[in-house]
Structure formats: structure tokens, C-alpha cells
Design a protein around this motif. Structure first.
Motif, PDB file in Angstrom:
ATOM      1  N   ILE A  75      45.896  39.317  25.128  1.00 23.73           N
ATOM      2  CA  ILE A  75      45.735  38.992  26.554  1.00 23.73           C
ATOM      3  C   ILE A  75      45.935  37.495  26.691  1.00 23.73           C
ATOM      4  O   ILE A  75      45.002  36.693  26.579  1.00 23.73           O
ATOM      5  CB  ILE A  75      44.337  39.405  27.061  1.00 23.73           C
ATOM      6  CG1 ILE A  75      44.061  40.863  26.716  1.00 23.73           C
ATOM      7  CG2 ILE A  75      44.234  39.199  28.575  1.00 23.73           C
ATOM      8  CD1 ILE A  75      42.643  41.320  27.027  1.00 23.73           C
ATOM      9  N   LYS A  76      47.186  37.094  26.891  1.00 16.49           N
ATOM     10  CA  LYS A  76      47.537  35.684  26.919  1.00 16.49           C
ATOM     11  C   LYS A  76      47.017  35.008  28.185  1.00 16.49           C
ATOM     12  O   LYS A  76      46.918  35.616  29.240  1.00 16.49           O
ATOM     13  CB  LYS A  76      49.055  35.517  26.810  1.00 16.49           C
ATOM     14  CG  LYS A  76      49.619  35.964  25.482  1.00 16.49           C
ATOM     15  CD  LYS A  76      51.123  35.692  25.392  1.00 16.49           C
ATOM     16  CE  LYS A  76      51.666  36.104  24.039  1.00 16.49           C
ATOM     17  NZ  LYS A  76      53.121  35.819  23.911  1.00 16.49           N
ATOM     18  N   ILE A  77      46.703  33.730  28.039  1.00 11.45           N
ATOM     19  CA  ILE A  77      46.113  32.935  29.112  1.00 11.45           C
ATOM     20  C   ILE A  77      47.076  31.841  29.575  1.00 11.45           C
ATOM     21  O   ILE A  77      47.797  31.252  28.769  1.00 11.45           O
ATOM     22  CB  ILE A  77      44.812  32.271  28.631  1.00 11.45           C
ATOM     23  CG1 ILE A  77      43.714  33.304  28.395  1.00 11.45           C
ATOM     24  CG2 ILE A  77      44.332  31.211  29.620  1.00 11.45           C
ATOM     25  CD1 ILE A  77      42.463  32.714  27.787  1.00 11.45           C
TER      26      ILE A  77
ATOM     27  N   ASP B 264      36.328  42.416  34.961  1.00 16.96           N
ATOM     28  CA  ASP B 264      35.903  43.768  34.576  1.00 16.96           C
ATOM     29  C   ASP B 264      37.045  44.547  33.938  1.00 16.96           C
ATOM     30  O   ASP B 264      36.821  45.352  33.021  1.00 16.96           O
ATOM     31  CB  ASP B 264      35.368  44.512  35.798  1.00 16.96           C
ATOM     32  CG  ASP B 264      34.070  43.903  36.316  1.00 16.96           C
ATOM     33  OD1 ASP B 264      33.380  43.232  35.526  1.00 16.96           O
ATOM     34  OD2 ASP B 264      33.757  44.095  37.508  1.00 16.96           O
ATOM     35  N   GLU B 265      38.262  44.318  34.411  1.00 19.10           N
ATOM     36  CA  GLU B 265      39.412  45.006  33.811  1.00 19.10           C
ATOM     37  C   GLU B 265      39.653  44.527  32.382  1.00 19.10           C
ATOM     38  O   GLU B 265      39.981  45.319  31.491  1.00 19.10           O
ATOM     39  CB  GLU B 265      40.664  44.788  34.653  1.00 19.10           C
ATOM     40  CG  GLU B 265      41.866  45.573  34.149  1.00 19.10           C
ATOM     41  CD  GLU B 265      43.084  45.472  35.042  1.00 19.10           C
ATOM     42  OE1 GLU B 265      44.210  45.775  34.558  1.00 19.10           O
ATOM     43  OE2 GLU B 265      42.934  45.079  36.217  1.00 19.10           O
ATOM     44  N   ILE B 266      39.501  43.224  32.151  1.00 18.12           N
ATOM     45  CA  ILE B 266      39.650  42.706  30.789  1.00 18.12           C
ATOM     46  C   ILE B 266      38.620  43.357  29.867  1.00 18.12           C
ATOM     47  O   ILE B 266      38.918  43.720  28.728  1.00 18.12           O
ATOM     48  CB  ILE B 266      39.477  41.172  30.768  1.00 18.12           C
ATOM     49  CG1 ILE B 266      40.587  40.495  31.567  1.00 18.12           C
ATOM     50  CG2 ILE B 266      39.498  40.646  29.334  1.00 18.12           C
ATOM     51  CD1 ILE B 266      40.386  39.007  31.763  1.00 18.12           C
TER      52      ILE B 266
ATOM     53  N   CYS C  99      46.038  40.852  33.262  1.00 12.15           N
ATOM     54  CA  CYS C  99      45.162  41.672  34.117  1.00 12.15           C
ATOM     55  C   CYS C  99      45.020  41.097  35.523  1.00 12.15           C
ATOM     56  O   CYS C  99      44.444  41.748  36.403  1.00 12.15           O
ATOM     57  CB  CYS C  99      43.785  41.807  33.477  1.00 12.15           C
ATOM     58  SG  CYS C  99      43.781  42.700  31.901  1.00 12.15           S
ATOM     59  N   GLY C 100      45.503  39.877  35.740  1.00 13.83           N
ATOM     60  CA  GLY C 100      45.393  39.241  37.048  1.00 13.83           C
ATOM     61  C   GLY C 100      44.911  37.811  36.932  1.00 13.83           C
ATOM     62  O   GLY C 100      44.941  37.219  35.847  1.00 13.83           O
ATOM     63  N   ASN C 101      44.452  37.266  38.053  1.00 12.01           N
ATOM     64  CA  ASN C 101      44.028  35.869  38.104  1.00 12.01           C
ATOM     65  C   ASN C 101      42.529  35.741  38.343  1.00 12.01           C
ATOM     66  O   ASN C 101      41.938  36.515  39.111  1.00 12.01           O
ATOM     67  CB  ASN C 101      44.763  35.127  39.219  1.00 12.01           C
ATOM     68  CG  ASN C 101      46.264  35.099  39.002  1.00 12.01           C
ATOM     69  OD1 ASN C 101      46.738  35.257  37.875  1.00 12.01           O
ATOM     70  ND2 ASN C 101      47.015  34.910  40.075  1.00 12.01           N
ATOM     71  N   ILE C 102      41.950  34.761  37.688  1.00  8.36           N
ATOM     72  CA  ILE C 102      40.537  34.430  37.865  1.00  8.36           C
ATOM     73  C   ILE C 102      40.441  32.980  38.318  1.00  8.36           C
ATOM     74  O   ILE C 102      41.031  32.095  37.700  1.00  8.36           O
ATOM     75  CB  ILE C 102      39.747  34.608  36.552  1.00  8.36           C
ATOM     76  CG1 ILE C 102      39.741  36.082  36.126  1.00  8.36           C
ATOM     77  CG2 ILE C 102      38.313  34.107  36.709  1.00  8.36           C
ATOM     78  CD1 ILE C 102      39.092  36.323  34.770  1.00  8.36           C
ATOM     79  N   GLU C 103      39.710  32.746  39.400  1.00  9.32           N
ATOM     80  CA  GLU C 103      39.487  31.386  39.860  1.00  9.32           C
ATOM     81  C   GLU C 103      38.060  30.968  39.509  1.00  9.32           C
ATOM     82  O   GLU C 103      37.118  31.738  39.688  1.00  9.32           O
ATOM     83  CB  GLU C 103      39.717  31.278  41.368  1.00  9.32           C
ATOM     84  CG  GLU C 103      41.170  31.499  41.758  1.00  9.32           C
ATOM     85  CD  GLU C 103      41.425  31.283  43.239  1.00  9.32           C
ATOM     86  OE1 GLU C 103      40.501  30.820  43.952  1.00  9.32           O
ATOM     87  OE2 GLU C 103      42.546  31.593  43.695  1.00  9.32           O
TER      88      GLU C 103
END
Length: 234
Positions: free
Chosen positions: A226-228, A209-211, A82-86
Motif C-alpha cells: 500500500i504505497k504512500i 478503515d478500508e486499509i 485505498c484513497g486519500n487521508i487528510e
């Protein structure tokens, strides 16, 4: 005759001087070598060998305290489909910060998923149904982290907190492997003082929010993994 004697005496003195110089040089060389060996021997060894350490409840506080002193990083990027989270980890929760950094550097999270999604509540990660995840846990150790509650660190939107068992856990010790983000924009303040908050999202709220929008089964597991992937930023 006197000249011959003088020359002989001079040659003897020269030979003796050369021998002494050679002896002095050899002794200095040996002395320097011994100093070098001693210096190597005096080099302090790490308190823990990161290649062999197995964390337990007996050594967890001492190890994480030591590790945290030698690993000051507190900014991490978590990547997923879904993208990146910092995120930024708090110095006020040193054991949890050190533990998270340790697991990132061990590449533990790279075997895991966001495995629990509850829309308008939390998104939880740090586990999977992969055999390798359980193997990594066993290699790292079986332990819990003592709670580090701080009245100023609350379950606001985007807060990062540690999962824990609610049964037979009067001290509210944390699961070292699983974490969650608060996805409710109003926060989840009923969890304040129940779970240790040890960080916050600084970038990627839209990804969070997308997750949370992903479809799940009745057990709150996403229908698609949803792999990390996690890495240190600084």
C-alpha cells in the motif's frame, strides 16, 4: 586681448566644473556600488543549509525548532490505493510537527508504504523494504525525537502518533520516520503517555478503515504493498 583672456578663463572654469561633476558622479556611483555590495553581504544567511543538513541527536532539537519557525504548515494529505487521508498536525507538539512537514517536503514518505496493519487497532506507515527508503533515511540522518506528551492529546480514533522502540528507551523518544493512525473506534488509550500523539485525521476515516481490512501475513504486513504519497495542503 581682454576678451580673449576672459574667454580663456571661462573655458577653464567650464572644464574644471565638468571634471568635478564627472568626479562627483564617479564617486557617487562607487559609493552606491559599495552600499549595494555591503547590503548583500549583510543579508542574514539561513542557520541551516537544507541541501547539506544531516540530522543527529545532537542537533535535532535546534534544527527542528528552527525549521518549525520557518515552516508553519500543519495540514497534509496522504494518498494511497485505498484513497486519500487528510491530517492536521498539532502546534502543541512542535518538534514532531516540524519533523513530519520536513519529511513530506523531502518526499521521504513517497518511498514508503503502510507497512503494518492490525485491524481494530492501528495502521502504521513510513517504512518499506525498498532500498531507496533506507538510502533516504541515511541521507536525512540518524536521530530520535524527544517525547512531547500532552494530557489533552490522546489516542482517540483517527489519532496520528509516532512509532517508537519499547526496548532500551526509558525516555520514550520517537522514531522520526514511522507513524501510525489509531483505527479502533474506541481508541487505544493504553498508549497514552507511551507514544507522542502529534496529529489527527480530519478527512478519510473510511479510507483508514478500508486499509485496516487488507489481508496481511503473520507478521502483520499487508500481502499487497500500500504505497504512500504525501503532500502539503496548507
Amino acid at each position: 586681448m581682454k576678451i580673449h583672456n576672459l574667454l580663456f578663463l571661462l573655458s577653464v572654469l567650464i572644464m574644471f566644473s565638468c571634471q568635478n561633476n564627472s568626479k562627483d558622479t564617479t564617486e557617487k556611483s562607487l559609493e552606491q556600488k559599495n552600499k549595494t555590495i555591503k547590503a548583500k553581504d549583510d543579508t542574514p544567511k539561513p542557520k541551516y543549509d537544507l541541501n547539506t543538513i544531516v540530522i543527529t541527536d545532537d542537533n535535532v532539537v535546534d534544527f527542528l525548532t528552527w525549521y518549525g519557525e520557518h515552516n508553519q504548515e500543519k495540514k497534509v494529505q496522504i494518498e494511497c490505493s485505498c484513497g486519500n487521508i487528510e491530517i492536521e498536525l498539532y502546534n502543541e507538539t512542535p518538534l514532531h510537527r516540524a519533523n513530519f512537514i520536513y519529511l513530506v517536503k523531502k518526499n521521504y514518505f513517497n518511498t514508503t508504504y503502510f507497512h503494518r496493519v492490525v485491524k481494530n487497532f492501528i495502521v502504521q506507515g513510513g517504512n518499506s523494504d525498498e532500498t531507496i527508503t533506507q538510502k533516504e533515511r541515511k541521507n536525512i540522518g540518524k536521530y530520535f525525537i524527544p517525547a512531547e506528551f500532552n494530557k489533552t492529546l490522546k489516542h482517540h480514533y483517527g489519532a496520528l502518533a509516532s512509532a517508537r522502540s519499547w526496548e532500551n528507551n526509558p525516555d520514550k523518544v520517537s522514531n522520526p520516520f514511522e507513524f501510525y493512525f489509531v483505527q479502533n473506534k474506541g481508541g487505544a488509550h493504553h498508549l497514552d503517555g507511551e507514544h507522542t500523539v502529534f496529529g489527527k485525521i480530519t478527512k478519510g476515516f473510511d479510507v483508514l478503515d478500508e486499509i485496516a481490512q487488507q489481508k496481511t501475513d503473520e507478521g502483520e504486513y499487508p500481502l499487497f504493498n500500500i504505497k504512500i504519497k504525501a503532500k502539503i495542503i496548507e
